[in-house]
Design a protein around this motif. Structure first.
Motif, mmCIF file in Angstrom:
data_model
loop_
_atom_site.group_PDB
_atom_site.id
_atom_site.type_symbol
_atom_site.label_atom_id
_atom_site.label_comp_id
_atom_site.label_asym_id
_atom_site.label_seq_id
_atom_site.Cartn_x
_atom_site.Cartn_y
_atom_site.Cartn_z
ATOM 1 N N TYR A 153 12.411 -2.040 5.124
ATOM 2 C CA TYR A 153 11.057 -1.650 4.740
ATOM 3 C C TYR A 153 10.860 -0.148 4.562
ATOM 4 O O TYR A 153 10.072 0.268 3.705
ATOM 5 C CB TYR A 153 10.056 -2.178 5.780
ATOM 6 C CG TYR A 153 10.031 -3.683 5.833
ATOM 7 C CD1 TYR A 153 9.548 -4.433 4.760
ATOM 8 C CD2 TYR A 153 10.511 -4.371 6.939
ATOM 9 C CE1 TYR A 153 9.533 -5.812 4.798
ATOM 10 C CE2 TYR A 153 10.503 -5.758 6.992
ATOM 11 C CZ TYR A 153 10.021 -6.479 5.910
ATOM 12 O OH TYR A 153 10.018 -7.848 5.936
ATOM 13 N N HIS A 207 5.604 2.988 -0.280
ATOM 14 C CA HIS A 207 4.454 2.605 0.529
ATOM 15 C C HIS A 207 3.412 3.721 0.482
ATOM 16 O O HIS A 207 3.666 4.812 -0.021
ATOM 17 C CB HIS A 207 4.876 2.316 1.974
ATOM 18 C CG HIS A 207 5.647 3.419 2.623
ATOM 19 N ND1 HIS A 207 7.019 3.475 2.605
ATOM 20 C CD2 HIS A 207 5.233 4.523 3.309
ATOM 21 C CE1 HIS A 207 7.428 4.557 3.252
ATOM 22 N NE2 HIS A 207 6.369 5.213 3.674
ATOM 23 N N TYR A 262 3.466 -3.492 -2.222
ATOM 24 C CA TYR A 262 3.506 -2.206 -1.532
ATOM 25 C C TYR A 262 2.801 -2.334 -0.186
ATOM 26 O O TYR A 262 1.772 -3.005 -0.072
ATOM 27 C CB TYR A 262 2.795 -1.119 -2.351
ATOM 28 C CG TYR A 262 3.335 -0.911 -3.745
ATOM 29 C CD1 TYR A 262 4.118 0.188 -4.054
ATOM 30 C CD2 TYR A 262 3.036 -1.821 -4.762
ATOM 31 C CE1 TYR A 262 4.610 0.379 -5.339
ATOM 32 C CE2 TYR A 262 3.528 -1.646 -6.049
ATOM 33 C CZ TYR A 262 4.313 -0.544 -6.334
ATOM 34 O OH TYR A 262 4.797 -0.365 -7.609
ATOM 35 N N SER A 263 3.353 -1.686 0.813
ATOM 36 C CA SER A 263 2.700 -1.639 2.118
ATOM 37 C C SER A 263 1.923 -0.335 2.283
ATOM 38 O O SER A 263 2.163 0.652 1.576
ATOM 39 C CB SER A 263 3.740 -1.761 3.240
ATOM 40 O OG SER A 263 4.246 -3.081 3.332
ATOM 41 N N TYR A 264 0.983 -0.368 3.205
ATOM 42 C CA TYR A 264 0.173 0.797 3.574
ATOM 43 C C TYR A 264 0.299 0.976 5.081
ATOM 44 O O TYR A 264 0.095 0.022 5.850
ATOM 45 C CB TYR A 264 -1.287 0.556 3.172
ATOM 46 C CG TYR A 264 -2.308 1.368 3.943
ATOM 47 C CD1 TYR A 264 -2.599 2.683 3.591
ATOM 48 C CD2 TYR A 264 -2.997 0.797 5.014
ATOM 49 C CE1 TYR A 264 -3.548 3.417 4.299
ATOM 50 C CE2 TYR A 264 -3.947 1.518 5.725
ATOM 51 C CZ TYR A 264 -4.217 2.831 5.363
ATOM 52 O OH TYR A 264 -5.157 3.556 6.065
#
Length: 323
Positions: free
Chosen positions: A284, A289, A243-245
């Motif tokens: 993305y 996220h 997961y991205s932030y």
């Protein structure tokens, strides 16, 4: 104390990690991304400035009352030291001097290590490369908690304690999951760090030394930046491994929050990861996220469906080549 989590094992999967195939697909569509695979010279100057900042802080806290030493260790030093661990993360990918000067990166990593107080840089490099190559690999990826952690830290209160003690688990977990022979660079890293600690003690005194070590321990435990430890790979949504932030703390953490982008392109410095997302937005923007690491920490502790067991694991296929 608190409700017990429902999960009693890791999420075992039998597919390869998604990053290699997505990288190939993105590069085929956007070959210009290859131009971002180069060192970030600004990283060198940022790290030097951070080390000097902590040296000034060592001087400023040496005569304070103990309560203020601990206060400033958490309020200020913790942010610098946690940020420095992520600078070391960047250096482990040779982002300071490039792949053709690999040893320059190793020495620079030891320099960046100094204000952290614990020899860390060389060992991190060895295990972090395994994490990228064998994400979730059973007995290989030491980013995955041990079975004991998953079994014991299974209530709200115990998960809270686990978050506080995260730096200790990260330090000792490799000894139980994937122990490696000590390398000569690790010995050098240790000797340099101990020598530096002794110098800090004799020049500034015990309070400066405690400030340095407390800043690392507190900054890597119950701290807003520490949300990235959980946000990166803990499975809040079934089937999603990374997961991205996209929040403001990326400014202090060399964009480590862009974690899908980082695992897809580990040779691109953190500075350029927002460009990767911008170029390949359709890959993305649709992925889950976060925008708050503090909320990630809160949800991890309070959600009885999430625990240290909430990680995807896989039995590694084929030949394994460890760092």
């Amino acid at each position: 104390m608190g409700s017990r989590v429902s999960r009693e094992d890791f999420e075992w999967v039998y597919t390869d990690q998604p990053h290699a195939s997505r990288r190939q697909e993105i590069l085929a569509k956007y070959p210009e991304i290859k131009s971002l695979m180069k060192p970030d010279p600004n990283l060198i100057w940022i790290v030097i400035l951070m080390v000097l900042t902590q040296l000034v802080a060592f001087y400023l806290v040496k005569d304070l009352d103990w309560k203020w030493v601990i206060f400033w260790a958490y309020a200020f030093g913790s942010c610098i030291n946690h940020s420095m661990t992520l600078a070391i993360h960047e250096v482990s990918h040779n982002s300071a001097f490039g792949h053709y000067k690999a040893m320059w990166n190793r020495w620079f990593g030891m320099f960046a290590n100094l204000p952290i107080g614990v020899p860390y840089s060389i060992s991190f490099k060895r295990y972090h490369m395994d994490h990228h190559r064998y994400l979730g690999g059973d007995g290989i990826d030491v980013d995955i908690p041990t079975d004991f952690e998953g079994w014991f830290f299974c209530t709200t209160f115990r998960k809270f304690i686990w978050v506080i003690l995260q730096p200790l688990f990260y330090a000792f977990r490799p000894l139980f999951i994937n122990p490696k022979p000590i390398s000569y660079l690790e010995i050098i890293n240790t000797v340099i760090q101990i020598t530096f600690n002794i110098i800090i003690y004799y020049v500034f005194g015990i309070k400066s030394l405690v400030y340095m070590l407390a800043a690392s321990l507190l900054g890597l435990g119950l701290h807003p930046i520490s949300g990235h430890f959980i946000a990166e790979h803990y499975m809040f949504l079934k089937g999603h491994e990374t997961y991205s932030y996209y929040g403001p703390l990326n400014l202090l953490t060399f964009n480590v929050g862009y974690h899908n982008e980082h695992h897809d392109f580990p040779n691109i410095p953190g500075k350029s990861l927002p460009l990767v997302r911008k170029i390949a937005a359709e890959y993305y923007d649709s992925l889950p996220h976060y925008h708050s690491w503090v909320k990630v920490l809160y949800d991890f502790v309070m959600d009885d469906t999430v625990s240290p067991y909430s990680r995807m694991k896989r039995h590694q296929k084929g030949k394994v080549e460890l760092e």
